[in-house]
Design an enzyme around this catalytic site. Sequence first.
Site, PDB file in Angstrom:
ATOM      1  N   LEU A  42       0.836  -1.200   0.000  1.00 57.94           N
ATOM      2  CA  LEU A  42       0.000   0.000   0.000  1.00 57.94           C
ATOM      3  C   LEU A  42       0.873   1.253   0.000  1.00 57.94           C
ATOM      4  O   LEU A  42       1.933   1.279   0.637  1.00 57.94           O
ATOM      5  CB  LEU A  42      -0.906   0.010   1.239  1.00 57.94           C
ATOM      6  CG  LEU A  42      -1.833  -1.194   1.409  1.00 57.94           C
ATOM      7  CD1 LEU A  42      -2.873  -0.902   2.470  1.00 57.94           C
ATOM      8  CD2 LEU A  42      -2.494  -1.584   0.099  1.00 57.94           C
ATOM      9  N   ASN A  87       4.232  -7.848   6.321  1.00 60.39           N
ATOM     10  CA  ASN A  87       5.119  -7.295   7.345  1.00 60.39           C
ATOM     11  C   ASN A  87       4.497  -6.146   8.132  1.00 60.39           C
ATOM     12  O   ASN A  87       5.203  -5.325   8.713  1.00 60.39           O
ATOM     13  CB  ASN A  87       6.429  -6.833   6.692  1.00 60.39           C
ATOM     14  CG  ASN A  87       6.209  -5.706   5.699  1.00 60.39           C
ATOM     15  OD1 ASN A  87       5.168  -5.649   5.059  1.00 60.39           O
ATOM     16  ND2 ASN A  87       7.166  -4.809   5.585  1.00 60.39           N
ATOM     17  N   GLU A  88       3.149  -6.107   8.154  1.00 55.89           N
ATOM     18  CA  GLU A  88       2.461  -4.997   8.842  1.00 55.89           C
ATOM     19  C   GLU A  88       2.958  -4.780  10.269  1.00 55.89           C
ATOM     20  O   GLU A  88       3.097  -3.651  10.727  1.00 55.89           O
ATOM     21  CB  GLU A  88       0.949  -5.257   8.912  1.00 55.89           C
ATOM     22  CG  GLU A  88       0.192  -4.938   7.665  1.00 55.89           C
ATOM     23  CD  GLU A  88       0.210  -6.086   6.683  1.00 55.89           C
ATOM     24  OE1 GLU A  88       0.990  -7.037   6.888  1.00 55.89           O
ATOM     25  OE2 GLU A  88      -0.551  -6.022   5.709  1.00 55.89           O
ATOM     26  N   GLY A 137       0.884  -5.242   1.196  1.00 53.41           N
ATOM     27  CA  GLY A 137      -0.143  -5.184   0.157  1.00 53.41           C
ATOM     28  C   GLY A 137       0.273  -5.906  -1.115  1.00 53.41           C
ATOM     29  O   GLY A 137      -0.561  -6.490  -1.812  1.00 53.41           O
TER      30      GLY A 137
HETATM   31  N1  CO8 Z   1       4.478   3.680  -0.327  1.00 52.12           N
HETATM   32  C1  CO8 Z   1       4.896   4.871  -0.812  1.00 52.12           C
HETATM   33  N2  CO8 Z   1       6.156   5.132  -1.203  1.00 52.12           N
HETATM   34  C2  CO8 Z   1       7.037   4.142  -1.082  1.00 52.12           C
HETATM   35  C3  CO8 Z   1       6.681   2.856  -0.581  1.00 52.12           C
HETATM   36  C4  CO8 Z   1       5.331   2.655  -0.186  1.00 52.12           C
HETATM   37  N3  CO8 Z   1       4.886   1.482   0.272  1.00 52.12           N
HETATM   38  N4  CO8 Z   1       7.774   2.077  -0.577  1.00 52.12           N
HETATM   39  C5  CO8 Z   1       8.778   2.843  -1.069  1.00 52.12           C
HETATM   40  N5  CO8 Z   1       8.351   4.073  -1.371  1.00 52.12           N
HETATM   41  C6  CO8 Z   1       9.101   5.189  -1.964  1.00 52.12           C
HETATM   42  C7  CO8 Z   1      10.277   5.593  -1.077  1.00 52.12           C
HETATM   43  O1  CO8 Z   1       9.875   6.467  -0.065  1.00 52.12           O
HETATM   44  C8  CO8 Z   1      11.196   6.234  -2.093  1.00 52.12           C
HETATM   45  O2  CO8 Z   1      10.704   7.506  -2.394  1.00 52.12           O
HETATM   46  P1  CO8 Z   1      11.720   8.723  -2.719  1.00 52.12           P
HETATM   47  O3  CO8 Z   1      12.477   8.285  -3.945  1.00 52.12           O
HETATM   48  O4  CO8 Z   1      10.819   9.895  -2.960  1.00 52.12           O
HETATM   49  O5  CO8 Z   1      12.601   8.858  -1.522  1.00 52.12           O
HETATM   50  C9  CO8 Z   1      10.979   5.393  -3.347  1.00 52.12           C
HETATM   51  O6  CO8 Z   1       9.699   4.747  -3.169  1.00 52.12           O
HETATM   52  C10 CO8 Z   1      12.032   4.308  -3.528  1.00 52.12           C
HETATM   53  O7  CO8 Z   1      12.141   3.563  -2.331  1.00 52.12           O
HETATM   54  P2  CO8 Z   1      13.536   2.972  -1.809  1.00 52.12           P
HETATM   55  O8  CO8 Z   1      14.614   3.976  -2.030  1.00 52.12           O
HETATM   56  O9  CO8 Z   1      13.334   2.457  -0.431  1.00 52.12           O
HETATM   57  O10 CO8 Z   1      13.735   1.784  -2.875  1.00 52.12           O
HETATM   58  P3  CO8 Z   1      14.459   0.393  -2.669  1.00 52.12           P
HETATM   59  O11 CO8 Z   1      14.518  -0.221  -4.023  1.00 52.12           O
HETATM   60  O12 CO8 Z   1      15.722   0.545  -1.911  1.00 52.12           O
HETATM   61  O13 CO8 Z   1      13.475  -0.469  -1.743  1.00 52.12           O
HETATM   62  C11 CO8 Z   1      11.370  -1.376  -1.054  1.00 52.12           C
HETATM   63  C12 CO8 Z   1      12.204  -0.764  -2.200  1.00 52.12           C
HETATM   64  C13 CO8 Z   1      11.954  -2.739  -0.647  1.00 52.12           C
HETATM   65  C14 CO8 Z   1       9.954  -1.578  -1.558  1.00 52.12           C
HETATM   66  C15 CO8 Z   1      11.403  -0.413   0.158  1.00 52.12           C
HETATM   67  O14 CO8 Z   1      11.121   0.903  -0.309  1.00 52.12           O
HETATM   68  C16 CO8 Z   1      10.437  -0.738   1.237  1.00 52.12           C
HETATM   69  O15 CO8 Z   1      10.669  -1.645   2.032  1.00 52.12           O
HETATM   70  N6  CO8 Z   1       9.298   0.000   1.274  1.00 52.12           N
HETATM   71  C17 CO8 Z   1       8.312  -0.195   2.291  1.00 52.12           C
HETATM   72  C18 CO8 Z   1       7.430  -1.350   1.915  1.00 52.12           C
HETATM   73  C19 CO8 Z   1       6.403  -1.610   2.958  1.00 52.12           C
HETATM   74  O16 CO8 Z   1       6.689  -1.748   4.140  1.00 52.12           O
HETATM   75  N7  CO8 Z   1       5.145  -1.692   2.510  1.00 52.12           N
HETATM   76  C20 CO8 Z   1       4.077  -1.968   3.376  1.00 52.12           C
HETATM   77  C21 CO8 Z   1       3.063  -0.871   3.232  1.00 52.12           C
HETATM   78  S1  CO8 Z   1       1.732  -1.187   4.320  1.00 52.12           S
HETATM   79  C22 CO8 Z   1       0.760  -2.328   3.540  1.00 52.12           C
HETATM   80  O17 CO8 Z   1       0.938  -2.650   2.388  1.00 52.12           O
HETATM   81  C23 CO8 Z   1      -0.384  -2.960   4.292  1.00 52.12           C
HETATM   82  C24 CO8 Z   1      -0.954  -2.056   5.326  1.00 52.12           C
HETATM   83  C25 CO8 Z   1      -2.242  -2.623   5.878  1.00 52.12           C
HETATM   84  C26 CO8 Z   1      -2.955  -1.549   6.656  1.00 52.12           C
HETATM   85  C27 CO8 Z   1      -4.038  -2.129   7.493  1.00 52.12           C
HETATM   86  C28 CO8 Z   1      -4.591  -1.092   8.447  1.00 52.12           C
HETATM   87  C29 CO8 Z   1      -5.744  -1.637   9.263  1.00 52.12           C
END
Ligand code: CO8
Length: 229
Positions: free
Chosen positions: A49, A126-127, A102
């Site tokens: 997400l 990994n929430e 997500g």
């Molecule tokens: N959302 C928005 N932006 C993101 C996300 C994301 N999920 N992930 C990465 N980005 C952005 C970064 O902030 C970065 O932006 P910028 O260039 O402006 O600084 C850009 O994308 C590139 O990211 P990285 O430099 O980190 O790129 P890498 O190739 O090194 O890594 C990864 C990519 C592995 C995807 C890493 O960015 C990461 O681990 N991201 C987080 C992923 C994550 O934890 N996702 C979980 C989201 S929560 C979800 O899906 C379920 C929630 C359920 C909610 C329920 C509530 C009741």
Amino acid sequence: MKMENLPVNSLSLDFLTEFLISLEKLENDRGCRGVILTSGAPKIFSAGLDIMEMYGKSAEHYAEFWKAVQEMWLRLYQSNMVTIAAINAISSFLCQGSSPAGGCLMAMSCDYRIMAENPKYSIGLNETQLGIVAPFWFKDTMVNTIGNRATERSLELGLLYSPPEAHKIGLVDQPCPSDITKSMMRKPTVDRLLAHRESDIQNFVSFITKDSIQKSLQMYMEMLKQRRG
Ligand code: CO8
């Protein structure tokens, strides 16, 4: 269907809306029996997400966003097509990578998951690592995929699995060599032919035009004809 919400295919409201329209088009196409869901991003299947959609916005926005996430799951999970998540990389066609939260839900909502064997890639819900509790339908989708005990462990610890680990617990159905492995194994031979293509053609032509070879081929064809009666 190749997802391209660069850089990381995060599931934003705009992306989810477009995704749903594309999926509906395929569902309504009688000639289409299945879909391979993959990524056009260089390293990532989907970062899950879009965190920006869940931060500093209005309650109305959160509601609209969450409804789109629900809709994505409802449509994909109940799709009348065969659905395959290709979490891997083959030349420039398929995607590489990681699939947290997500993205993992999206992959689990498909009928079958193929993932590239690259030690840098990971998949999981990994929430917990973000201080969020996975909603019941995230949890149930995982239970239906890998069973109760493995889900319990996975969600409590917010685990992200490597491709072999994910395969072992059934989160991934089929591991496959990543583009790196494939390229490492095949590229030198491909490069060698590409560098000597013309001389290889000349070799073939000079070989095949030899009288002895032409005679052998003729005899072979006659033998085949006789065998057919
Ligand atoms: N959302 C928005 N932006 C993101 C996300 C994301 N999920 N992930 C990465 N980005 C952005 C970064 O902030 C970065 O932006 P910028 O260039 O402006 O600084 C850009 O994308 C590139 O990211 P990285 O430099 O980190 O790129 P890498 O190739 O090194 O890594 C990864 C990519 C592995 C995807 C890493 O960015 C990461 O681990 N991201 C987080 C992923 C994550 O934890 N996702 C979980 C989201 S929560 C979800 O899906 C379920 C929630 C359920 C909610 C329920 C509530 C009741």
